[in-house]
Design a protein around this motif. Structure first.
Motif, PDB file in Angstrom:
ATOM      1  N   HIS A 119       0.885  -1.167   0.000  1.00 51.16           N
ATOM      2  CA  HIS A 119       0.000   0.000   0.000  1.00 51.16           C
ATOM      3  C   HIS A 119       0.919   1.212   0.000  1.00 51.16           C
ATOM      4  O   HIS A 119       2.141   1.057   0.142  1.00 51.16           O
ATOM      5  CB  HIS A 119      -0.896   0.012   1.246  1.00 51.16           C
ATOM      6  CG  HIS A 119      -2.000   1.024   1.209  1.00 51.16           C
ATOM      7  ND1 HIS A 119      -2.056   2.088   2.088  1.00 51.16           N
ATOM      8  CD2 HIS A 119      -3.094   1.131   0.423  1.00 51.16           C
ATOM      9  CE1 HIS A 119      -3.152   2.806   1.846  1.00 51.16           C
ATOM     10  NE2 HIS A 119      -3.797   2.241   0.830  1.00 51.16           N
ATOM     11  N   SER A 120       0.368   2.410  -0.174  1.00 52.98           N
ATOM     12  CA  SER A 120       1.207   3.603  -0.104  1.00 52.98           C
ATOM     13  C   SER A 120       0.451   4.740   0.561  1.00 52.98           C
ATOM     14  O   SER A 120      -0.776   4.849   0.438  1.00 52.98           O
ATOM     15  CB  SER A 120       1.662   4.040  -1.508  1.00 52.98           C
ATOM     16  OG  SER A 120       0.596   4.651  -2.215  1.00 52.98           O
ATOM     17  N   GLU A 181       3.529  -0.522   3.848  1.00 52.33           N
ATOM     18  CA  GLU A 181       3.132   0.730   3.201  1.00 52.33           C
ATOM     19  C   GLU A 181       4.352   1.560   2.838  1.00 52.33           C
ATOM     20  O   GLU A 181       5.308   1.654   3.624  1.00 52.33           O
ATOM     21  CB  GLU A 181       2.216   1.542   4.129  1.00 52.33           C
ATOM     22  CG  GLU A 181       1.603   2.763   3.465  1.00 52.33           C
ATOM     23  CD  GLU A 181       0.519   3.398   4.312  1.00 52.33           C
ATOM     24  OE1 GLU A 181      -0.646   3.372   3.893  1.00 52.33           O
ATOM     25  OE2 GLU A 181       0.842   3.919   5.396  1.00 52.33           O
ATOM     26  N   ALA A 184       4.732   5.263   5.342  1.00 51.76           N
ATOM     27  CA  ALA A 184       3.578   5.358   6.238  1.00 51.76           C
ATOM     28  C   ALA A 184       3.638   6.634   7.065  1.00 51.76           C
ATOM     29  O   ALA A 184       4.678   6.978   7.631  1.00 51.76           O
ATOM     30  CB  ALA A 184       3.534   4.144   7.159  1.00 51.76           C
TER      31      ALA A 184
END
Length: 369
Positions: A119-120, A181, A184
Motif C-alpha cells: 500500500h502507499s 506501506e 507510512a
C-alpha cells in the motif's frame, strides 16, 4: 567499470566502519507502476537492470489508469477498488497481483527479486477506499482500519501465484521482502510518526505471522521522507522487522558521514538497513529538491549521481535508485528518473556495478539471486 570511481568508493569508507566479512553490497531500483508494463517494455526494463547488475526491484500495488513517467501502460485497478474488503475474498480485485505474478517470473530470469510494497501513503492521501473513509489520521489510530488493513496484507501474502501454484508468502526465490506501506504517515510529520511507531511494528507482526520465522523473505518498513525520520528507535527494537528502509534525497543525508551513525545503530540492534529510495534531481534546484527548474548539464547530473552513490556505498549500504524507467524521461516535475539508454544511464550502470564489488555493513547474500 570506472576504476577511479571504485577507488573513490574505497576512499569514502570510514575507518571505524564495521563491515561484514565477505559480504558485498548491491543496487536496485524502484518502479511503482511495474504491474502496468507491457511485455516489450518489461523486457527493456529488466534487460537494463540486469546490465547494471541490479538485484532488486521495488514495486507497488496502487492501481494506475494512465501513462506514467512517459511509459505507456496497460491500466489496472486498485486491489480494493470500490470498498474496504476486510477479508471478504470476493471483494478484492486481484488483477495487480496477477500482473505481478507474470512480472516476477521474468524478473527472476534476469536475476532480480521484487520488494512488494503492499500500500502507499500516496494512495491514502489521494483518497483511496481507506483514505476516503478514515483520512490520513484515523487510518493509523483506530482499531477497525488497522484490522481491515491487516486483512489486506493477509490476502496479499496468501495470493496463490497463477503459474507457480504457491502463495506469495512461500516464494522466496522471487520475493526479496514485503512492506506494509510506502512512507507510512509521511504527510503527518516526524512528531506524528514518532508518536505512532507501534503501527509499523503491528503491521510487521501481521506479515511475520503469515511468513513464519524462516521464510527467506524480509519484513521491511517502507521508508519515510528523510534519514532521521526513516530510522525510528522502536523499529530498531521491533522483533518482527528485519530491515529499516531509508528514503533520502537531501544532499545532507546523502553523505557517508551522515549515514554511518545509523548504520552503527542498526548493527547494534541486529537490524539491516537499506537505502530504499534516493535520486539525483535532473534540475538545478537547491538541496536536490526537484519540483521543477532548469536542467543541469549532463556532466553535473552525472557527477551528482556518482557522488551520491559513492557516499551511500561507502557507508556500507545497498541502495535502490528512484527510479529507472524503460523509456525516454519526459522530465516532468519531481524528476529523479533515468531512462535506459539516456545520457546518464551509463553513469548509473557504472555505480550500480561498483556496488556489487564494494564491502557491505549488512549481509543480504541469502536473500539475493
Amino acid at each position: 567499470m570506472h576504476l577511479l570511481s571504485l577507488l573513490a568508493v574505497t576512499l569514502a569508507l570510514p575507518l571505524h566502519s564495521h563491515f561484514v566479512a565477505a559480504a558485498n553490497s548491491f543496487a536496485g531500483s524502484n518502479l511503482y507502476y511495474a504491474a502496468g508494463l507491457r511485455p516489450d517494455t518489461r523486457t527493456t526494463l529488466l534487460d537494463g537492470l540486469q546490465s547494471a547488475g541490479m538485484k532488486v526491484l521495488r514495486v507497488w500495488l496502487d492501481g494506475q489508469s494512465t501513462t506514467q513517467k512517459g511509459t505507456d501502460i496497460d491500466p489496472f485497478p486498485d486491489l480494493e477498488p470500490n470498498q474496504i474488503c476486510n477479508g471478504d475474498q470476493s471483494c478484492y480485485d486481484d488483477t495487480v497481483l496477477q500482473r505481478l505474478d507474470d512480472f516476477m517470473i521474468d524478473a527472476h530470469a534476469h536475476g532480480i527479486k521484487l520488494i512488494i510494497t503492499m500500500h502507499s501513503f500516496n494512495a491514502l492521501q489521494a483518497g483511496d477506499v481507506y483514505g476516503a473513509e478514515f483520512g490520513t489520521g484515523f487510518f493509523y489510530e483506530q482499531d477497525f482500519p488497522q484490522q481491515a488493513f491487516d486483512a489486506r496484507l493477509v490476502h496479499i501474502l496468501n495470493h496463490v501465484h497463477t503459474t507457480l501454484g504457491k502463495p506469495w508468502k512461500e516464494l522466496n526465490e522471487y520475493i526479496f521482502g514485503f512492506e506494509a506501506e510506502n512512507e507510512a504517515m509521511i504527510g503527518k510529520g516526524q512528531d506524528y510518526i514518532q508518536q505512532h511507531q507501534q503501527w509499523q511494528c503491528d503491521r510487521a507482526k501481521t506479515i511475520r505471522g503469515q511468513l513464519g520465522d524462516n521464510s527467506g523473505i524480509l519484513v521491511m518498513t517502507g521508508g519515510e521522507s528523510f534519514l532521521t525520520e526513516s530510522v525510528q528507535p522502536d523499529w530498531l527494537s521491533c522483533a518482527e522487522l528485519d530491515v529499516i528502509s531509508i528514503h533520502a534525497y537531501g544532499v545532507g543525508d546523502l553523505q557517508t558521514s551522515a549515514l554511518q551513525p545509523f548504520v552503527q545503530q542498526a548493527q547494534n540492534a541486529g537490524k539491516k538497513l537499506l537505502m530504499e529510495e534516493w535520486g539525483a534531481c535532473f534540475f538545478n534546484t537547491e538541496n536536490n529538491d526537484c519540483p521543477n527548474g532548469d536542467a543541469l548539464s549532463t556532466d553535473q547530473h552525472n557527477a551528482n549521481i556518482e557522488s551520491f552513490a559513492n557516499a551511500i556505498t561507502g557507508a556500507g549500504l545497498p541502495w535502490l535508485y528512484w527510479q529507472v524507467i524503460p523509456n525516454a524521461d519526459p522530465h516532468n516535475g519531481f524528476d529523479y528518473e533515468i531512462g535506459i539508454g539516456e545520457p546518464s544511464w551509463s553513469t548509473l550502470q557504472s555505480v550500480a556495478q561498483q556496488a556489487l564489488q564494494a564491502p557491505a555493513a549488512f549481509d543480504f547474500s541469502a536473500f539475493l539471486l
